[in-house]
Design a protein around this motif. Sequence first.
Motif, PDB file in Angstrom:
ATOM      1  N   ALA A   1      12.573  26.086 -11.618  1.00 49.38           N
ATOM      2  CA  ALA A   1      11.401  26.011 -12.166  1.00 49.38           C
ATOM      3  C   ALA A   1      10.707  25.110 -11.533  1.00 49.38           C
ATOM      4  O   ALA A   1      11.169  24.138 -10.891  1.00 49.38           O
ATOM      5  N   SER A   2       9.527  25.588 -10.901  1.00 48.16           N
ATOM      6  CA  SER A   2       8.741  24.861 -10.096  1.00 48.16           C
ATOM      7  C   SER A   2       8.246  23.449 -10.448  1.00 48.16           C
ATOM      8  O   SER A   2       7.954  22.468  -9.842  1.00 48.16           O
ATOM      9  N   ALA A   3       8.120  23.375 -11.706  1.00 49.95           N
ATOM     10  CA  ALA A   3       7.351  22.209 -12.403  1.00 49.95           C
ATOM     11  C   ALA A   3       8.425  21.107 -12.377  1.00 49.95           C
ATOM     12  O   ALA A   3       8.022  20.029 -12.542  1.00 49.95           O
ATOM     13  N   ALA A   4       9.745  21.393 -12.308  1.00 46.56           N
ATOM     14  CA  ALA A   4      10.766  20.356 -12.679  1.00 46.56           C
ATOM     15  C   ALA A   4      10.985  19.719 -11.375  1.00 46.56           C
ATOM     16  O   ALA A   4      10.768  20.176 -10.327  1.00 46.56           O
ATOM     17  N   PRO A   5      11.295  18.296 -11.462  1.00 44.04           N
ATOM     18  CA  PRO A   5      11.434  17.790 -10.012  1.00 44.04           C
ATOM     19  C   PRO A   5      12.737  18.275  -9.333  1.00 44.04           C
ATOM     20  O   PRO A   5      13.614  18.345 -10.127  1.00 44.04           O
ATOM     21  N   ALA A   6      12.640  18.436  -8.032  1.00 42.98           N
ATOM     22  CA  ALA A   6      13.843  18.798  -7.597  1.00 42.98           C
ATOM     23  C   ALA A   6      14.728  17.386  -7.448  1.00 42.98           C
ATOM     24  O   ALA A   6      14.419  16.647  -7.438  1.00 42.98           O
ATOM     25  N   GLY A   7      15.988  17.889  -7.264  1.00 42.17           N
ATOM     26  CA  GLY A   7      16.944  16.764  -7.159  1.00 42.17           C
ATOM     27  C   GLY A   7      16.747  15.716  -6.141  1.00 42.17           C
ATOM     28  O   GLY A   7      16.030  15.886  -5.155  1.00 42.17           O
ATOM     29  N   SER A   8      17.661  14.715  -6.261  1.00 45.20           N
ATOM     30  CA  SER A   8      17.194  13.694  -5.629  1.00 45.20           C
ATOM     31  C   SER A   8      17.701  14.239  -3.828  1.00 45.20           C
ATOM     32  O   SER A   8      17.328  13.446  -2.814  1.00 45.20           O
ATOM     33  N   VAL A   9      18.464  15.268  -3.924  1.00 41.07           N
ATOM     34  CA  VAL A   9      18.959  15.540  -2.501  1.00 41.07           C
ATOM     35  C   VAL A   9      17.528  16.256  -1.659  1.00 41.07           C
ATOM     36  O   VAL A   9      17.465  15.583  -0.494  1.00 41.07           O
ATOM     37  N   GLU A  10      16.778  16.747  -2.271  1.00 41.45           N
ATOM     38  CA  GLU A  10      15.278  17.059  -1.743  1.00 41.45           C
ATOM     39  C   GLU A  10      14.518  15.730  -1.417  1.00 41.45           C
ATOM     40  O   GLU A  10      13.985  15.795  -0.304  1.00 41.45           O
ATOM     41  N   LEU A  11      14.811  15.101  -2.479  1.00 45.61           N
ATOM     42  CA  LEU A  11      13.655  13.780  -2.693  1.00 45.61           C
ATOM     43  C   LEU A  11      13.713  13.256  -1.101  1.00 45.61           C
ATOM     44  O   LEU A  11      13.094  12.631  -0.464  1.00 45.61           O
TER      45      LEU A  11
ATOM     46  N   ALA B   1       0.700  -1.220   0.115  1.00 47.43           N
ATOM     47  CA  ALA B   1       0.120   0.222  -0.152  1.00 47.43           C
ATOM     48  C   ALA B   1       0.806   1.318   0.190  1.00 47.43           C
ATOM     49  O   ALA B   1       0.609   2.084  -0.757  1.00 47.43           O
ATOM     50  N   LYS B   2       1.947   1.202   0.922  1.00 45.43           N
ATOM     51  CA  LYS B   2       2.741   2.436   0.990  1.00 45.43           C
ATOM     52  C   LYS B   2       3.721   2.280  -0.343  1.00 45.43           C
ATOM     53  O   LYS B   2       4.237   3.697  -0.597  1.00 45.43           O
ATOM     54  N   HIS B   3       4.128   1.232  -0.666  1.00 39.04           N
ATOM     55  CA  HIS B   3       5.338   1.420  -1.680  1.00 39.04           C
ATOM     56  C   HIS B   3       4.960   0.631  -2.979  1.00 39.04           C
ATOM     57  O   HIS B   3       5.495  -0.601  -2.987  1.00 39.04           O
ATOM     58  N   PRO B   4       4.056   1.103  -3.735  1.00 35.60           N
ATOM     59  CA  PRO B   4       3.452   0.071  -4.826  1.00 35.60           C
ATOM     60  C   PRO B   4       4.391  -0.313  -5.701  1.00 35.60           C
ATOM     61  O   PRO B   4       4.255  -1.474  -6.472  1.00 35.60           O
ATOM     62  N   GLU B   5       5.519   0.453  -5.812  1.00 33.67           N
ATOM     63  CA  GLU B   5       6.877  -0.122  -6.558  1.00 33.67           C
ATOM     64  C   GLU B   5       7.462  -1.297  -6.126  1.00 33.67           C
ATOM     65  O   GLU B   5       8.320  -1.964  -6.803  1.00 33.67           O
ATOM     66  N   GLY B   6       7.153  -1.723  -4.726  1.00 29.32           N
ATOM     67  CA  GLY B   6       7.765  -2.909  -4.214  1.00 29.32           C
ATOM     68  C   GLY B   6       8.902  -2.705  -3.286  1.00 29.32           C
ATOM     69  O   GLY B   6       9.590  -1.388  -3.457  1.00 29.32           O
ATOM     70  N   ILE B   7       9.300  -3.431  -2.389  1.00 26.11           N
ATOM     71  CA  ILE B   7      10.326  -3.293  -1.272  1.00 26.11           C
ATOM     72  C   ILE B   7      11.518  -2.950  -1.811  1.00 26.11           C
ATOM     73  O   ILE B   7      12.328  -1.890  -1.684  1.00 26.11           O
ATOM     74  N   VAL B   8      11.895  -3.664  -2.766  1.00 31.60           N
ATOM     75  CA  VAL B   8      13.146  -3.975  -3.409  1.00 31.60           C
ATOM     76  C   VAL B   8      13.364  -2.433  -4.001  1.00 31.60           C
ATOM     77  O   VAL B   8      14.428  -1.811  -3.995  1.00 31.60           O
ATOM     78  N   GLU B   9      12.427  -2.506  -5.113  1.00 36.17           N
ATOM     79  CA  GLU B   9      12.476  -1.235  -5.737  1.00 36.17           C
ATOM     80  C   GLU B   9      12.860   0.028  -4.828  1.00 36.17           C
ATOM     81  O   GLU B   9      13.532   1.064  -5.059  1.00 36.17           O
ATOM     82  N   TYR B  10      11.956   0.065  -3.924  1.00 32.40           N
ATOM     83  CA  TYR B  10      11.840   1.186  -2.993  1.00 32.40           C
ATOM     84  C   TYR B  10      13.309   1.495  -2.097  1.00 32.40           C
ATOM     85  O   TYR B  10      13.962   2.628  -2.156  1.00 32.40           O
ATOM     86  N   GLN B  11      13.800   0.219  -1.703  1.00 32.03           N
ATOM     87  CA  GLN B  11      15.072   0.312  -1.204  1.00 32.03           C
ATOM     88  C   GLN B  11      16.226   0.850  -2.012  1.00 32.03           C
ATOM     89  O   GLN B  11      17.092   1.495  -1.770  1.00 32.03           O
ATOM     90  N   LYS B  12      16.091   0.112  -3.313  1.00 32.05           N
ATOM     91  CA  LYS B  12      17.194   0.551  -4.316  1.00 32.05           C
ATOM     92  C   LYS B  12      17.091   2.026  -4.714  1.00 32.05           C
ATOM     93  O   LYS B  12      18.135   2.616  -4.786  1.00 32.05           O
ATOM     94  N   ALA B  13      15.948   2.692  -4.708  1.00 34.86           N
ATOM     95  CA  ALA B  13      15.776   4.024  -4.984  1.00 34.86           C
ATOM     96  C   ALA B  13      16.558   4.924  -3.847  1.00 34.86           C
ATOM     97  O   ALA B  13      17.155   5.632  -4.055  1.00 34.86           O
ATOM     98  N   ARG B  14      16.331   4.536  -2.586  1.00 36.76           N
ATOM     99  CA  ARG B  14      16.875   4.901  -1.504  1.00 36.76           C
ATOM    100  C   ARG B  14      18.293   5.169  -1.698  1.00 36.76           C
ATOM    101  O   ARG B  14      18.974   5.704  -1.250  1.00 36.76           O
ATOM    102  N   TRP B  15      18.814   3.870  -1.847  1.00 36.21           N
ATOM    103  CA  TRP B  15      20.248   3.483  -1.811  1.00 36.21           C
ATOM    104  C   TRP B  15      20.979   4.387  -2.876  1.00 36.21           C
ATOM    105  O   TRP B  15      21.671   5.163  -2.642  1.00 36.21           O
ATOM    106  N   LEU B  16      20.338   4.412  -4.084  1.00 40.75           N
ATOM    107  CA  LEU B  16      20.919   5.379  -5.177  1.00 40.75           C
ATOM    108  C   LEU B  16      20.828   6.598  -4.791  1.00 40.75           C
ATOM    109  O   LEU B  16      21.680   7.307  -5.172  1.00 40.75           O
ATOM    110  N   ALA B  17      19.576   7.138  -4.067  1.00 37.51           N
ATOM    111  CA  ALA B  17      19.539   8.644  -3.831  1.00 37.51           C
ATOM    112  C   ALA B  17      20.824   8.870  -2.912  1.00 37.51           C
ATOM    113  O   ALA B  17      21.479  10.023  -2.782  1.00 37.51           O
ATOM    114  N   ARG B  18      21.063   7.810  -1.760  1.00 43.87           N
ATOM    115  CA  ARG B  18      22.033   8.315  -0.880  1.00 43.87           C
ATOM    116  C   ARG B  18      23.208   8.314  -1.445  1.00 43.87           C
ATOM    117  O   ARG B  18      24.019   9.233  -1.160  1.00 43.87           O
ATOM    118  N   VAL B  19      23.682   7.458  -2.571  1.00 44.97           N
ATOM    119  CA  VAL B  19      25.025   7.417  -3.247  1.00 44.97           C
ATOM    120  C   VAL B  19      25.090   8.802  -4.085  1.00 44.97           C
ATOM    121  O   VAL B  19      26.097   9.317  -4.049  1.00 44.97           O
TER     122      VAL B  19
END
Lengths: 256, 676, 241
Positions: free
Chosen positions: B663-673, B619-637
């Motif tokens: 540009a408010s419409a552009a995604p902020a970088g992974s730092v903000e994320l 429900a919270k991470h419809p992309e899946g745990i693995v994908e979620y952790q991967k995104a987090r890990w990549l963001a950290r790196v």
Amino acid sequence: MGDHAPLLDARSISIHFGGLRALAEVSVQVYEGESLGIVGPNGAGKTTLFNCLCGQLRPDNGSVSFAGRPIDGLPSYRRARLGIARTFQRIEVFPEMTVFEHLMVAERARRGDGRLWKDLLNLGRPRRDELENVEEMLSLVGLSDVAMTPVAALSLGHCRLVELGRALMLQPRLLMADEPSSGLDTRETQVLGDLLRYVQRERSVAMILVEHDLDMVARVVDRAMVLDFGEMVAEGTLREVMANPEVRRAYLGRGA
Amino acid sequence: MSSFLDYAIPGIPYGCGFALLAVGLVLTFRATGVFNLAFGAQAFLSAFVFDLLNQYAHWDQPASFALAVLVVAPGLGLALDRFLFRHIPTASSTAKVVSSLGLLVAIPEMIPIIFGGRTRHRIGYLWLSPNLVYFHLGSTPVNGADIATTVITLGVVAALLAMFRWSAAGVTMRAVVESRRLSQLEGVNASRVAAGAWALSSTLAGLSGVLLLSQSNSIDPTNPLAFTTLLVAGITAAALASMESISVALLGGIGLGVLENVLVKYLPPGSVLATGFLPSLPFAVLVIVLLANPRLRHIEQSSDPMASVDPPPPPPAVSTRDPRLAAPMKWGFRILMVAFVASVLTWVPGNWVFVLAQGIVFSVIFLSVTMITGMSGQLSLCQATFAGIGAFTAGRLAEHLGLSVLAGALVGGLLAALVGIVLAVVVSRVSGLLLTLVTLAFAIFADNVLFQFSWSGGGITGVDVPRPAIGPLSFASDRYFLVLALVILAFCMLLVVLVQRGTVGRYLAAMRGSPGAAASLGINLTSTKVVVFAMSAGLAGIGGALYGSAEGPIASTDFSYVLSLVWVVVVITTGATTVEGAVQAGMAFAVLAQVLSYLPSRLDGLEFVMFAFGALTYAKHPEGIVEYQKARWLARVSRLLAAWDARHPGSGQPSLAGSGETASAAPAGSVELSNG
Amino acid sequence: MSPALLEADGLCASYGSYRALFGVSLEVPEGSAVALLGSNGAGKSTFARVLTGLVPASSGSVRLDGHDVTGMPAWRIARMGVAHVPEGRGIFSSLSVEENLSLSFRRRMGRGGIGEALDKAYAGFPILAERRRQQAGTLSGGQQRMLSLAKVLAVPPRLLVADELSLGLAPVVVDAVYDGLAEIRRAGTALLVVEQHIDRALALAEHAVLLAKGEVAWQGPPSGAAEAMERILGSGRAERT
Ligand SMILES: Nc1ncnc2c1ncn2[C@@H]1O[C@H](COP(=O)(O)OP(=O)(O)OP(=O)(O)O)[C@@H](O)[C@H]1O
Ligand SMILES: Nc1ncnc2c1ncn2[C@@H]1O[C@H](COP(=O)(O)OP(=O)(O)O)[C@@H](O)[C@H]1O
Ligand SMILES: [Mg+2]
Ligand SMILES: [Mg+2]
């Protein structure tokens, strides 16, 4: 009849929902490269007419032909492939996709080569010419800045433009736009009107425009018709139909 | 005539069981928007608690009832709402079904873990003893359980109808189901309404459970077949009621009960009709009702009008990766693969080689879930059936024609694909929940009928799928088999990735977003759906054949419908949107089973419980745990890299940070994320 | 000078990683009307959503009647008398027309007041009375809009936040809606209006605020708005080309 047959010829379209007659014997002709405005009070049946023309609804009776060929039995995807594109009054976008991907999928759909074997041979990647088409459309509708943004992050007005670009990507012969200006302000509506005019003139796309913003309608259409309670009550140039007292009463109110 | 009544009358209390489930399904669907497949499991929990208190702790009936139905059941409902369903966005019907599947799997497995296994000697009852005959209707004896079931069922339905008729609760609940946010703008405390709806639904489940406890063994975990009958009949009655009308659900349930009783007694026993036709009848009826009831088409059409308030789903992890990471990750992966194969061929202990091979085979099967659920957004609950078709075909071909297993797997895959195509054509007009239920009906049908024939999965010895051999090369040993399976897996992954990136993948994504708009672009929804069903079924078939080959003799129970549910839950938990997700799911599934086998036998079901709870994170991470952790890990790196860039200006890529300011419409970088 | 009913101070908001508002401050005095202007994507809808609690503010504060309501759940803010007519579809499509209306009226008028409020709503939009049993999702786009406006025009809230007020309405209905707005203003409702037909909104309002890229680019009396928009948005456009 004019010197050539109409591109879209819909005759005596009727449809009802339960006890409600939503369209009664409505006929529409649109000629190649022409733009027709349809105006009318809320609930007059404009969107229903669109749905009947593009195949989302089956009319109770009446016939539709496109480019000289009857299309009554065709499902909506077949009609789209013949060159009928539309936008939706209640926006229908693909929330997970970026603007770029919207145009890309439309480009692919136009080519109609969704063959599985091509994908399996890795021929499914975007080609250079496809990318160029998409880029061009992005700048035409003014969405280059947000090309890589998922549409779920766009404001309502931008979503309308995405829908318009997606429809134009099909290089349609007939574009049906349902209230494309809602969500845009006056200035942006002007730009949109110019865009529609440009597409119609330069790319000779025939157009049916449903719109409540009469300034915009006046700028874009050659000819207008008025629907009220599912019936066509007037037809002619916009100036003519707006002079009709019946139309003034039912539609314009004192804003006229 | 009187003999007809003799058969029909016992059908009424029997049908009340169906009716209670159907009413519960309808009520829950209307009040919470979830087609709660776990309703029966919830019922079972309360029944179990009741039985425990009444029979083992020797509480009296009212006290046991109060705790089991009036405390435990609503408590469970509130907990479900609080920890699970509250977090599911209104629009996501997949998430809702998956979560209820997770519960369906978890609750029955959890009970023996918590309370320990117990055999039931005497069965408790709520009100009026089942062993006493109170009066006769015609010549039919009517016992206490019959009376209690019928009276209480009717009473409950009457109370529910009155509640919806005379209070605004019904309308408010439906409003909250459609859009929590819009109802909040009307001043409705949506969270409280939803919690109340769950408590109500769960209480009803508890009541049904306790009531049915005395009636039959329908909710006995040791007798899954009885529960399946109940589930199929309940869904049928709910579908007859268009998931809408509580009174029709009641009548439908009772009608089905009567029908079944009458049919059983009128059909000549032992005839083809009784052995072949009768068992498949419920499924045929269910499928027909699901497909033919026009009012069901509209049950899911209203999407959340306020969906535009939600931020967009996170982009795929790879797309946020710092480009400088691409090369090291690629090489790291290659080295890891070589090391893996080398280890498997040399020092890894034999039982672990087998487990890893199993994991690889599961991964092939799970790719089929990636295809159908991850790519087309449809939830199919018959993937184990497709796998079974592949396995049994390969086995029978090897047995009778001596066909090599690899060729057999291919034929099995093709046959499964064919079945998939037929299924896709059957369901071409429906999607979402209806499609899911049709596939579920098909899976239960295959499990109970199709795979029971002696020419398919039936028989005492099971079906033996030999290990493959190519010419003189034999893959009989686990180590070589693993390498072969790995090659096949890599090939299948490649196929899936190609489809995902190609035109068909784009079409599927469009269909997932808006079928109407996709059609308006000229996309043929039916043929696209057929393609994806065929490919998915084919993959499952091939994977199933490999599974059979890995396991040795297999039987119909190896492809039971419950497994389909478990598999879907497993894949969705780890991540159904990427091929890596499927592979990680497969490996985790096999390895975890092995690890847990070292634990005491009481914890046997723990694996299922773990995955089922995993599904709750969906429900919270419809992309899946693995994908979620991967995104987090990549963001950290990426953040580390950005920090490094900042300290060493002039080297590397320009930082992404700060683009959000301009540009408010552009995604902020992974730092903000990662800060947000 | 009347005290401010609504005070927004330095509001910032974002959708996940997408930032939309950068410190917007604005006041709506009791019983007055403010027009919120700005081009597509400027943040008007986001601002409205933050005010009524649909989107959390990442910093800044919202005060209603002097009480801090920042971070309050939307239903509490609604019960304090703030109505939000969202852009797009603001109705429950699975409920009938009448169920939509009575759901809304029951909260604010109590059970006994529903009938009266329904009559008033139907008098304002007769088409809704004809369709009272129709499922609201099958109404035409404009009729749906009328339904969501009927809720607030029949029972005036203290503050009405209307996003894309006359979206999709025929001119004759727009007239009726503005008449209705004038009426509820006389009854004391304060208005914050986002509107496509800028002229109409400016004619109604005492104060205009122009948003651009999530910030207040200009504010002042409506008479100056046209010039300000020309100056600010016009130059913004030149910059892009
Ligand atoms: N599925 C349906 N069921 C019942 N009635 C419907 C359905 N679809 C449309 N209608 C009715 O048909 C009539 C025509 O609707 P339609 O959407 O075509 O109007 P429209 O001219 O597009 O109006 P608007 O300008 O408000 O968009 C309306 O009265 C509407 O309520
Ligand atoms: N759900 C959302 N997720 C992410 N960004 C959004 C979302 N809605 C709006 N935005 C972004 O916020 C900004 C302001 O949007 P919005 O408030 O809808 O503008 P307006 O109403 O003025 O047209 C835009 O840049 C838009 O892209
Ligand atoms: Mg319309
Ligand atoms: Mg907006």
